[in-house]
Design a protein around this motif. Structure first.
Motif, mmCIF file in Angstrom:
data_model
loop_
_atom_site.group_PDB
_atom_site.id
_atom_site.type_symbol
_atom_site.label_atom_id
_atom_site.label_comp_id
_atom_site.label_asym_id
_atom_site.label_seq_id
_atom_site.Cartn_x
_atom_site.Cartn_y
_atom_site.Cartn_z
ATOM 1 N N ALA A 74 0.754 -1.061 0.015
ATOM 2 C CA ALA A 74 0.019 0.156 -0.117
ATOM 3 C C ALA A 74 0.665 1.389 0.021
ATOM 4 C CB ALA A 74 -0.942 0.155 1.185
ATOM 5 N N ARG A 75 1.979 1.324 0.447
ATOM 6 C CA ARG A 75 2.948 2.432 0.386
ATOM 7 C C ARG A 75 4.333 1.993 -0.218
ATOM 8 N NH1 ARG A 75 1.243 6.535 3.884
ATOM 9 N NH2 ARG A 75 -0.847 6.513 3.919
ATOM 10 N N VAL A 76 5.216 2.944 -0.494
ATOM 11 C CA VAL A 76 6.311 2.519 -0.956
ATOM 12 C C VAL A 76 7.499 2.768 -0.173
ATOM 13 C CG1 VAL A 76 6.620 4.376 -2.411
ATOM 14 C CG2 VAL A 76 8.141 2.434 -3.059
ATOM 15 N N PHE A 77 7.395 4.130 0.679
ATOM 16 C CA PHE A 77 8.416 4.668 1.658
ATOM 17 C C PHE A 77 8.102 4.672 2.883
ATOM 18 C CE2 PHE A 77 11.117 7.092 -2.061
ATOM 19 C CZ PHE A 77 11.497 5.700 -2.275
ATOM 20 N N LEU A 106 23.981 9.649 -5.415
ATOM 21 C CA LEU A 106 23.918 8.599 -4.491
ATOM 22 C C LEU A 106 23.015 8.734 -3.515
ATOM 23 C CD1 LEU A 106 27.660 8.371 -4.009
ATOM 24 C CD2 LEU A 106 26.419 6.995 -5.384
ATOM 25 N N THR A 107 22.284 7.889 -2.819
ATOM 26 C CA THR A 107 21.271 7.963 -2.000
ATOM 27 C C THR A 107 21.666 6.970 -0.708
ATOM 28 O OG1 THR A 107 19.891 6.327 -2.769
ATOM 29 C CG2 THR A 107 19.363 8.533 -3.364
ATOM 30 N N PHE A 108 21.208 7.400 0.318
ATOM 31 C CA PHE A 108 21.641 6.526 1.756
ATOM 32 C C PHE A 108 20.400 6.483 2.669
ATOM 33 C CE2 PHE A 108 25.207 9.062 0.247
ATOM 34 C CZ PHE A 108 26.315 7.865 0.386
ATOM 35 N N GLY A 109 20.302 5.626 3.428
ATOM 36 C CA GLY A 109 18.945 5.610 4.424
ATOM 37 C C GLY A 109 18.083 4.438 3.977
ATOM 38 N N PRO A 110 16.980 4.168 4.723
ATOM 39 C CA PRO A 110 16.137 3.299 4.371
ATOM 40 C C PRO A 110 15.342 3.093 3.082
ATOM 41 C CG PRO A 110 15.699 4.104 6.568
ATOM 42 C CD PRO A 110 16.692 4.904 6.053
ATOM 43 N N ASN A 111 15.251 4.525 2.912
ATOM 44 C CA ASN A 111 14.498 4.510 1.332
ATOM 45 C C ASN A 111 15.335 4.264 0.431
ATOM 46 O OD1 ASN A 111 12.263 5.246 2.863
ATOM 47 N ND2 ASN A 111 12.004 7.421 2.155
ATOM 48 N N ALA A 112 16.758 4.426 0.468
ATOM 49 C CA ALA A 112 17.607 3.905 -0.415
ATOM 50 C C ALA A 112 17.302 2.506 -0.861
ATOM 51 C CB ALA A 112 18.981 3.855 -0.221
ATOM 52 N N ASP A 113 17.080 1.530 0.077
ATOM 53 C CA ASP A 113 16.871 0.344 -0.127
ATOM 54 C C ASP A 113 15.605 0.197 -0.823
ATOM 55 O OD1 ASP A 113 18.752 -1.641 0.917
ATOM 56 O OD2 ASP A 113 18.419 -1.187 3.003
ATOM 57 N N LEU A 114 14.605 0.856 -0.331
ATOM 58 C CA LEU A 114 13.085 0.645 -0.995
ATOM 59 C C LEU A 114 13.253 1.076 -2.321
ATOM 60 C CD1 LEU A 114 11.231 1.754 2.208
ATOM 61 C CD2 LEU A 114 11.543 -0.565 1.222
ATOM 62 N N GLY A 115 14.062 2.224 -2.777
ATOM 63 C CA GLY A 115 14.083 2.745 -4.119
ATOM 64 C C GLY A 115 14.824 1.861 -4.885
ATOM 65 N N ASN A 116 15.613 1.046 -4.527
ATOM 66 C CA ASN A 116 16.567 0.083 -5.260
ATOM 67 C C ASN A 116 16.028 -1.245 -5.202
ATOM 68 O OD1 ASN A 116 18.986 0.059 -6.734
ATOM 69 N ND2 ASN A 116 20.017 -0.990 -4.890
ATOM 70 N N ASN A 119 16.967 -4.664 -7.497
ATOM 71 C CA ASN A 119 18.315 -5.434 -7.324
ATOM 72 C C ASN A 119 18.272 -6.150 -6.099
ATOM 73 O OD1 ASN A 119 19.679 -4.022 -9.571
ATOM 74 N ND2 ASN A 119 19.050 -2.306 -8.435
ATOM 75 N N VAL A 120 18.767 -7.677 -6.299
ATOM 76 C CA VAL A 120 18.567 -8.611 -5.102
ATOM 77 C C VAL A 120 19.546 -8.335 -4.275
ATOM 78 C CG1 VAL A 120 18.752 -10.962 -4.608
ATOM 79 C CG2 VAL A 120 17.356 -10.297 -6.620
ATOM 80 N N ILE A 121 20.766 -7.909 -4.710
ATOM 81 C CA ILE A 121 21.996 -7.424 -3.925
ATOM 82 C C ILE A 121 22.376 -6.045 -3.975
ATOM 83 C CG2 ILE A 121 24.237 -8.165 -3.379
ATOM 84 C CD1 ILE A 121 23.714 -10.962 -4.296
ATOM 85 N N GLY A 122 22.488 -5.409 -2.854
ATOM 86 C CA GLY A 122 22.775 -3.995 -2.997
ATOM 87 C C GLY A 122 24.158 -3.926 -2.934
ATOM 88 N N PRO A 123 24.882 -2.533 -2.790
ATOM 89 C CA PRO A 123 26.218 -2.351 -3.040
ATOM 90 C C PRO A 123 26.948 -2.761 -1.983
ATOM 91 C CG PRO A 123 25.065 -0.583 -3.628
ATOM 92 C CD PRO A 123 24.162 -1.482 -3.174
ATOM 93 N N LEU A 124 26.427 -3.022 -0.747
ATOM 94 C CA LEU A 124 26.968 -3.290 0.713
ATOM 95 C C LEU A 124 26.807 -4.684 0.805
ATOM 96 C CD1 LEU A 124 26.849 -0.108 2.509
ATOM 97 C CD2 LEU A 124 28.576 -0.740 1.004
ATOM 98 N N GLY A 125 26.018 -5.540 -0.142
ATOM 99 C CA GLY A 125 25.806 -6.844 0.269
ATOM 100 C C GLY A 125 24.243 -7.071 0.425
ATOM 101 N N SER A 126 23.848 -8.370 0.523
ATOM 102 C CA SER A 126 22.445 -8.674 0.490
ATOM 103 C C SER A 126 21.711 -8.165 1.670
ATOM 104 C CB SER A 126 22.195 -10.130 0.443
ATOM 105 O OG SER A 126 20.959 -10.347 0.409
ATOM 106 N N LEU A 130 21.583 0.313 1.824
ATOM 107 C CA LEU A 130 21.657 1.645 2.900
ATOM 108 C C LEU A 130 22.216 2.410 1.997
ATOM 109 C CD1 LEU A 130 21.601 0.556 6.385
ATOM 110 C CD2 LEU A 130 19.755 1.366 5.233
ATOM 111 N N ALA A 131 22.885 2.368 0.669
ATOM 112 C CA ALA A 131 23.636 3.131 0.021
ATOM 113 C C ALA A 131 23.070 2.622 -1.376
ATOM 114 C CB ALA A 131 24.989 3.214 0.265
#
Length: 405
Positions: A74-77, A106-116, A119-126, A130-131
């Motif tokens: 129902a919400r994204v962020f 570049l983005t950081f914080g919880p919404n960086a995960d949600l907006g990304n 991708n299954v694996i982020g820059p700092l690992g699965s 957060l970035a």
């Protein structure tokens, strides 16, 4: 599809040649206009960004303190209720010359995960991104009329963007939540004048660094301004988003979105906006299966308005209807079926600290269609204080603080 991609590439070449021809000079003029010895075309660095934090309360008082509803979409962020939350931290670095722009966003914080999320694996690992790389592209200005952009860039589709300072409302619409966030590829834009332009591009897919198949998508945007203050954008994407089958062969799973975005500054204080979109999906979407077989459709429309009561306070509203009855997108009901929702959002914008601080109080109401069949009293969209899904609507109150620099 290969012929279409070839046609887009040929269009790039044609527009590039026309753009270069329109600015070329005779040899004599070129010599006469040559810069003095020792001068340099020095570039310019820019740095900007923002930080946002917020509090959201849910009038349903859900036991789990979640705003996400039965299907979790129902919400994204702004997903959690009854707590202070950090939203997004953005740092945007740019370097520009007369011919080239290079942008790293570049983005950081919880919404960086949600907006990304693509991708299954982020820059700092699965599970620990957060970035995230929101955008990273090179923009080559071949002339004053034509430019080519390559890399990862935000989507051209829709009225809203991820950036909280840019949107009038703080919470994001269902049209935004269920549409593309970004693409990776190449696009070219030709400006016929300051009132009309055309963009065409080729991209890997939707919302992922990694292409899930060999097919490429086609994107496009036609912009025109009929009168002063009125802007119109006709946007589209056509892309095969289906995963290959068990043998590795391509599957015909076409994803299409056609979008109209228009804004009109009626007076210095009064502003109107409209976003309408229609989309379809055949087969799965990157492994995510629609509710029904064959082609599934969705659509939505959102009307925006805001009024500047003073130089430091404005009030705006958004009404939206989103139809996902075919279950093509993530917005679904308690039973996993497609659904539809009416939403109204009222947001205030308070400007402080010399324009750098934005304070946004907000009320939002989402009302979902009730599921059909028997025994639906406890199979609604939202949770109550006992943890049962007895609510078909949800009202939230929020307060966001956004500092931009």
């Amino acid at each position: 599809m290969k012929k279409t991609i070839l046609l887009v590439c040929c269009s790039f070449s044609f527009l590039l040649s026309k753009a270069q021809d329109s600015t070329s000079k005779p040899p004599e003029a070129a010599v006469a206009a040559a810069p003095e010895t020792g001068t340099e075309n020095k570039g310019k660095f820019t740095f900007s960004g923002y930080i946002d934090a917020y509090y959201t309360g849910n009038l349903n008082n859900p036991l789990s303190r979640s705003n996400l509803g039965a299907a979790g979409t129902a919400r994204v962020f702004d997903q959690r209720a009854g707590q202070f939350s950090l939203g997004l931290i953005q740092t945007k670095i740019g370097y520009s010359t007369d011919k080239v722009d290079a942008v790293l966003d570049l983005t950081f914080g919880p919404n960086a995960d949600l907006g990304n999320y693509g991708n299954v694996i982020g820059p700092l690992g699965s599970g620990t991104s957060l970035a995230a790389i929101k955008q990273a592209y090179i923009n080559w200005k071949t002339s004053d009329k034509f430019s080519i952009q390559i890399g990862q860039f935000g989507t051209h589709i829709g009225y809203e963007v991820i950036d909280a300072p840019v949107n009038f409302n703080y919470s994001l619409s269902n049209l935004f939540n269920n549409g593309p966030f970004y693409h990776t590829g190449i696009k070219g834009t030709y400006a016929f004048s300051d009132k009309a332009s055309l963009m065409l591009g080729v991209v890997n897919n939707v919302d992922s660094w990694r292409d899930n198949n060999k097919a490429k998508g086609i994107i496009g945007q036609l912009f025109f301004a009929p009168v002063s203050g009125w802007n119109v954008y006709l946007n589209g994407i056509v892309s095969n988003e289906a995963n290959p089958d068990s043998t590795g062969k391509s599957v015909d799973g076409m994803y299409t979105v056609f979008d109209l975005t228009t804004t009109y500054q009626i007076t210095e204080k009064f502003y109107l906006g409209l976003n309408a979109a229609i989309g379809s999906q055949k087969e799965d979407f990157q492994g995510y299966a629609p509710v029904k077989t064959g082609t599934s459709n969705w659509s939505g429309v959102a009307l925006y308005t805001n009024y500047a009561i003073s130089s430091k306070f404005a009030l705006g509203a958004r009404y939206e209807y989103f139809d996902n009855k075919d279950g093509a997108r993530g917005l679904r009901n308690f039973n996993g079926e497609g659904t539809s929702v009416n939403s109204i959002t009222i947001t205030g914008n308070i400007t402080a600290a010399d324009g750098n601080l934005l304070i946004k109080p907000e009320f939002r109401l989402d009302s979902y269609a009730k599921p059909g069949g028997s025994n639906t009293a406890e199979q609604q969209q939202f949770e109550d204080s006992d943890g049962n899904y007895t609510k078909s609507s949800q009202s939230t109150l929020g307060l966001a603080f956004i500092y931009k620099f």
